[in-house]
Design an enzyme around this catalytic site. Structure first.
Site, mmCIF file in Angstrom:
data_model
loop_
_atom_site.group_PDB
_atom_site.id
_atom_site.type_symbol
_atom_site.label_atom_id
_atom_site.label_comp_id
_atom_site.label_asym_id
_atom_site.label_seq_id
_atom_site.Cartn_x
_atom_site.Cartn_y
_atom_site.Cartn_z
ATOM 1 N N SER A 1 -9.232 27.542 10.512
ATOM 2 C CA SER A 1 -9.188 27.633 9.099
ATOM 3 C C SER A 1 -9.478 28.885 8.520
ATOM 4 C CB SER A 1 -9.812 26.352 8.664
ATOM 5 O OG SER A 1 -11.300 26.862 8.559
ATOM 6 N N LYS B 1 -15.902 28.338 4.242
ATOM 7 C CA LYS B 1 -14.498 28.728 3.433
ATOM 8 C C LYS B 1 -14.756 30.005 2.580
ATOM 9 C CE LYS B 1 -12.734 25.219 5.196
ATOM 10 N NZ LYS B 1 -12.091 25.119 6.378
#
Length: 180
Positions: A41, A89
């Site tokens: 990711s 993230k």
């Protein structure tokens, strides 16, 4: 004589153990610790070689204790979908910012007070705010400050945002110009 030396050694070891454990727990809980970053990711910035290798990052817990984060920071948060899991993230927008989403139920939205908009760098391969919406700052766990493994990638992590991401309209525009 040997028995007395053995007892002294054991006493010193036990005494050191009872000092070292609380100090270590406090450091890991309040200051910093290391974490493996698995998955795709955050590619290409983290784990650029794919599944074959995992980056290890230093997560600074001290920095997020007052919820001080900026656009472009890479942060670790408790997953809103699974509280037993932590995800890593990039912060794309802060509270009050207007953002164009990438597949969230609303195409445009204003990040609510006390929340962040976080995304993985590898769009389409990331479970992030585009899946679950804005994230409460109370879920912040750490700020990724350095890549410490593998040795050939050792570096301080600089704040950055992909050109096509970021807020459409920022309530913090004057602050951002001073920071960069």
């Amino acid at each position: 004589m040997a028995q007395q030396a053995g007892r002294r050694y054991l006493r010193a070891f036990v005494g050191g153990f009872f000092v070292a454990v609380p100090v270590t727990v406090t450091v890991l809980d309040r200051v910093a610790y290391v974490a493996r970053v698995e998955g795709t990711s955050m590619q290409p910035f983290l784990n650029p070689e794919g599944v074959s290798a995992c980056d290890v990052v230093l997560l600074n817990r001290w920095r997020v204790r007052n919820y001080e984060v900026h656009r472009g920071d890479i942060v670790s948060v408790v997953s809103p979908k699974n509280p037993q899991q932590k995800i890593i993230k990039r912060v794309v927008a802060l509270e009050g910012d207007f953002i164009r989403t990438l597949g969230y139920k609303n195409r445009y939205l204003r990040v609510p007070e006390g929340h962040l908009w976080i995304e993985g760098d590898h769009h389409g391969h990331s479970l992030d705010s585009n899946s679950f919406g804005p994230v409460s700052v109370g879920l912040l766990h750490g700020h990724a400050s350095h890549i410490i493994w593998p040795p050939n990638r050792w570096q301080r992590i600089q704040r950055s945002l992909p050109e096509d991401r970021g807020p459409l309209l920022s309530s913090h525009a004057a602050e951002e110009e001073e920071e960069f």
